[in-house]
Design a protein around this motif. Structure first.
Motif, PDB file in Angstrom:
ATOM      1  N   UNK A  66      82.232  84.795 -53.813  1.00  0.00           N
ATOM      2  CA  UNK A  66      80.791  84.947 -53.560  1.00  0.00           C
ATOM      3  C   UNK A  66      80.537  86.150 -52.659  1.00  0.00           C
ATOM      4  N   UNK A  67      81.380  86.315 -51.629  1.00  0.00           N
ATOM      5  CA  UNK A  67      81.188  87.427 -50.710  1.00  0.00           C
ATOM      6  C   UNK A  67      81.495  88.751 -51.391  1.00  0.00           C
ATOM      7  N   UNK A  68      82.539  88.781 -52.208  1.00  0.00           N
ATOM      8  CA  UNK A  68      82.885  90.008 -52.926  1.00  0.00           C
ATOM      9  C   UNK A  68      81.754  90.417 -53.862  1.00  0.00           C
ATOM     10  N   UNK A  69      81.188  89.450 -54.577  1.00  0.00           N
ATOM     11  CA  UNK A  69      80.068  89.752 -55.486  1.00  0.00           C
ATOM     12  C   UNK A  69      78.856  90.225 -54.700  1.00  0.00           C
ATOM     13  N   UNK A  70      78.607  89.591 -53.544  1.00  0.00           N
ATOM     14  CA  UNK A  70      77.466  89.985 -52.723  1.00  0.00           C
ATOM     15  C   UNK A  70      77.606  91.426 -52.226  1.00  0.00           C
TER      16      UNK A  70
ATOM     17  N   UNK B  69      86.268  97.639 -51.382  1.00  0.00           N
ATOM     18  CA  UNK B  69      86.339  96.548 -50.414  1.00  0.00           C
ATOM     19  C   UNK B  69      86.172  95.198 -51.106  1.00  0.00           C
ATOM     20  N   UNK B  70      85.197  95.122 -52.023  1.00  0.00           N
ATOM     21  CA  UNK B  70      84.956  93.874 -52.751  1.00  0.00           C
ATOM     22  C   UNK B  70      86.169  93.469 -53.583  1.00  0.00           C
ATOM     23  N   UNK B  71      86.811  94.438 -54.208  1.00  0.00           N
ATOM     24  CA  UNK B  71      87.988  94.135 -55.028  1.00  0.00           C
ATOM     25  C   UNK B  71      89.147  93.626 -54.177  1.00  0.00           C
ATOM     26  N   UNK B  72      89.342  94.226 -53.005  1.00  0.00           N
ATOM     27  CA  UNK B  72      90.400  93.745 -52.113  1.00  0.00           C
ATOM     28  C   UNK B  72      90.102  92.328 -51.624  1.00  0.00           C
TER      29      UNK B  72
ATOM     30  N   UNK C  42      92.174  84.327 -49.405  1.00  0.00           N
ATOM     31  CA  UNK C  42      92.010  82.882 -49.502  1.00  0.00           C
ATOM     32  C   UNK C  42      90.535  82.544 -49.632  1.00  0.00           C
ATOM     33  N   UNK C  43      90.235  81.422 -50.286  1.00  0.00           N
ATOM     34  CA  UNK C  43      88.857  81.093 -50.655  1.00  0.00           C
ATOM     35  C   UNK C  43      87.888  81.079 -49.478  1.00  0.00           C
ATOM     36  N   UNK C  44      88.198  80.317 -48.415  1.00  0.00           N
ATOM     37  CA  UNK C  44      87.262  80.182 -47.304  1.00  0.00           C
ATOM     38  C   UNK C  44      87.837  80.709 -45.985  1.00  0.00           C
ATOM     39  N   UNK C  45      88.897  81.468 -46.050  1.00  0.00           N
ATOM     40  CA  UNK C  45      89.458  82.129 -44.873  1.00  0.00           C
ATOM     41  C   UNK C  45      89.806  83.542 -45.304  1.00  0.00           C
ATOM     42  N   UNK C  46      88.813  84.430 -45.198  1.00  0.00           N
ATOM     43  CA  UNK C  46      88.982  85.761 -45.767  1.00  0.00           C
ATOM     44  C   UNK C  46      88.636  86.832 -44.743  1.00  0.00           C
ATOM     45  N   UNK C  47      89.038  88.026 -45.065  1.00  0.00           N
ATOM     46  CA  UNK C  47      88.735  89.163 -44.204  1.00  0.00           C
ATOM     47  C   UNK C  47      88.561  90.407 -45.057  1.00  0.00           C
ATOM     48  N   UNK C  48      87.864  91.381 -44.512  1.00  0.00           N
ATOM     49  CA  UNK C  48      87.759  92.666 -45.198  1.00  0.00           C
ATOM     50  C   UNK C  48      87.560  93.783 -44.188  1.00  0.00           C
ATOM     51  N   UNK C  49      87.831  94.989 -44.642  1.00  0.00           N
ATOM     52  CA  UNK C  49      87.670  96.183 -43.809  1.00  0.00           C
ATOM     53  C   UNK C  49      87.184  97.323 -44.686  1.00  0.00           C
ATOM     54  N   UNK C  50      86.485  98.256 -44.069  1.00  0.00           N
ATOM     55  CA  UNK C  50      86.108  99.515 -44.720  1.00  0.00           C
ATOM     56  C   UNK C  50      86.680 100.622 -43.842  1.00  0.00           C
ATOM     57  N   UNK C  51      87.776 101.253 -44.256  1.00  0.00           N
ATOM     58  CA  UNK C  51      88.479 102.216 -43.405  1.00  0.00           C
ATOM     59  C   UNK C  51      87.607 103.387 -42.967  1.00  0.00           C
ATOM     60  N   UNK C  52      87.891 103.902 -41.781  1.00  0.00           N
ATOM     61  CA  UNK C  52      87.147 105.054 -41.267  1.00  0.00           C
ATOM     62  C   UNK C  52      87.252 106.249 -42.207  1.00  0.00           C
TER      63      UNK C  52
END
Length: 235
Positions: free
Chosen positions: A12-16, A41-44, A49-59
């Protein structure tokens, strides 16, 4: 009173995130490079994990918006970078739904002699003084021009953390106000994205405010927000 925290799953977050990028690109608010950064970022994120996730957008590959011009005629580009946002499903609504939060907005001027303003939303380290979640100015490192860097780090303002979607709306509303007012502000698809982010970013902040407002003998809001009060409410 505690507000219910609603954590989207990683898909859901990736699609958003992707939908956010598509709408901003369509409105000519986001650059094509910025859209590519969001899609990557969305693809990564889909691999987390479904409800324990993280993301970053590198500098090195920030979420880059269309260029703007200030009141002095100087051209600058808003850029969002994410050192790390780490979200977990809390055991109850009193516990923070994130382990890490570090996202920044930089206004990068074309003229290398101009200071580049930078604001970042951060979650305090365990021993760090200040509010548990805060907004802080500075932190930009001007290559070869340390005289342009901001030396003073304080104050740290108590505020709810903003994610990519919420911070993108701040950029749209402030730097592209006509497009935001006419195209985005009441757009149902856009508003649904904003609500999704609000529902996991804002509840801990709102709960701290409600615990103080109108409650006889309660600590002031800033005192309730201080990092040492949250040692047992971290995930």
């Amino acid at each position: 009173m505690n507000f219910v925290t609603s954590i989207p799953d990683k898909d859901e977050m990736a699609k958003a995130l992707r939908d956010c990028g598509e709408l901003l690109l369509k409105c000519n608010i986001l650059s094509s490079d910025g859209f590519s950064a969001v899609v990557a970022t969305a693809e990564r994120l889909r691999g987390k994990a479904a409800f324990s996730w993280d993301y970053a957008i590198p500098k090195a590959e920030p979420m880059t918006f269309s260029s703007c011009v200030d009141r002095l005629g100087r051209r600058f580009t808003p850029k969002i970078g994410v050192e790390g946002i780490n979200v977990v499903r809390p055991s109850n609504d009193a516990v923070l739904p994130f382990r890490r939060w570090d996202i920044a907005l930089t206004l990068e001027f074309d003229d290398a002699d101009v200071h580049c303003p930078r604001w970042h939303f951060d979650m305090a380290n365990v021993e760090q003084p200040g509010p548990i979640t805060h907004l802080q100015y500075g932190g930009y490192r001007h290559a070869g021009r340390s005289d342009l860097d901001t030396v003073i780090k304080e104050p740290r303002w108590f505020t709810a953390p903003l994610d990519v979607i919420l911070l993108s709306e701040v950029v749209a509303a402030n730097f592209f106000p006509e497009i935001w007012l006419q195209t985005l502000r009441e757009d149902r698809r856009w508003c649904s994205l904003v609500h999704l982010s609000q529902n996991f970013c804002y509840p801990p902040f709102l709960s701290a405010m409600v615990a103080s407002l109108g409650v006889s003998g309660a600590s002031p809001i800033l005192g309730l927000s201080w990092n040492d009060r949250w040692s047992e409410r971290r995930p």
